[in-house]
Write an enzyme that holds these catalytic residues in place. Structure first.
Site, PDB file in Angstrom:
ATOM      1  CB  CYS A   1      -1.168  -0.035   1.193  1.00  0.00           C
ATOM      2  SG  CYS A   1      -2.463   1.180   0.964  1.00  0.00           S
TER       3      CYS A   1
ATOM      4  CG  HIS B   1      -3.464  -3.447   3.967  1.00  0.00           C
ATOM      5  ND1 HIS B   1      -2.500  -2.671   4.460  1.00  0.00           N
ATOM      6  CD2 HIS B   1      -3.954  -2.256   3.120  1.00  0.00           C
ATOM      7  CE1 HIS B   1      -2.627  -1.250   4.367  1.00  0.00           C
ATOM      8  NE2 HIS B   1      -3.407  -0.948   3.368  1.00  0.00           N
TER       9      HIS B   1
ATOM     10  CD  GLU C   1      -0.561  -5.313   5.921  1.00  0.00           C
ATOM     11  OE1 GLU C   1      -0.643  -4.132   5.883  1.00  0.00           O
ATOM     12  OE2 GLU C   1      -0.213  -6.012   5.031  1.00  0.00           O
TER      13      GLU C   1
END
Length: 239
Positions: free
Chosen positions: A78, A191, A193
């Protein structure tokens, strides 16, 4: 065998948590001299302008550029994607400083504002071929950028049809590039994560020389959860 995670602002804790699940130590990086203790780096998502101001305040940009030029693996997610791009458009007045090195042009807020954040299924043939699992990945886009143009040396790892997302920036029939790889650099507009699927992290770890390019050193299961378990869907989903 530690991976540096730029910890100025944004989702650095989430990246460190995923690395821990994979049996790898993540080190928070806030000063230029700390980069000397790691041989790879993750630049997390967050507010890119704020991150750039903090990086400039701590005089991190020269060290970050040198890190990239040395050929050490770097992954930007990002805001991290914006940092790595050679050129960024759609920035706030005055722009922001970039690390550069990734031969592409990024639109900073391509997918719109925070309320236009979304989740969608991405076809990930390259990652799935190397990491196994399903042929798709459920990606979380939060006030996300997108890649408008790439150079001939950039490998496209994932894109989405413009018709599948709500954005005024895309043209009809256009493919929107959201993940690329170029040499030692990996970049994603979404994302990973924030999901339970760790394949993007293990894919990046295989780019790190000390991990030997094998998955034998990486554990991929968490306690009481499936490796490919999908998190609860909170964001709007566009098919």
């Amino acid at each position: 065998m530690a991976v540096g995670v730029l910890a100025l602002q944004g989702s650095f804790n989430e990246h460190i948590a995923v690395l821990k699940r994979l049996g790898v130590k993540g080190i928070e990086i806030r000063k230029a001299e700390q980069l000397q203790s790691v041989s790879s780096l993750i630049i997390p998502g967050g507010e890119s302008t704020t991150m750039a101001k903090l990086a400039e305040f701590h005089n991190l940009f020269p060290a970050l550029r040198e890190f990239v030029k040395m050929g050490k693996p770097v992954w930007g997610t990002c805001a991290g994607l914006i940092f790595l791009a050679d050129k960024a458009v759609g920035q706030k007045t005055g722009g922001q400083e970039l690390i550069g090195g990734l031969n592409c042009t990024v639109h900073r807020n391509f997918f719109g504002s925070q309320i236009q954040s979304f989740e969608t299924e991405l076809a990930i043939p390259e990652v799935a071929a190397k990491e196994g699992g399903p042929p798709t990945f459920r990606a979380v886009f939060i006030r996300a950028p997108a890649i408008l143009e790439v150079g001939p040396d950039v490998q496209i790892l994932a894109d989405v049809p413009a018709s599948s997302v709500i954005t005024e920036s895309a043209e009809s029939g256009q493919k929107v590039i959201v993940a690329v790889k170029q040499g030692n650099m990996l970049a994603t507009a979404f994302h990973p994560e924030l999901t339970a699927d760790t394949r993007w992290h293990s894919y990046f770890l295989k780019m790190v020389p000390e991990f030997g390019g094998t998955s034998s050193m990486i554990t991929t299961t968490g306690e009481g959860s499936s490796f490919y378990e999908r998190p609860r869907i909170d964001l709007p989903v566009f098919q």
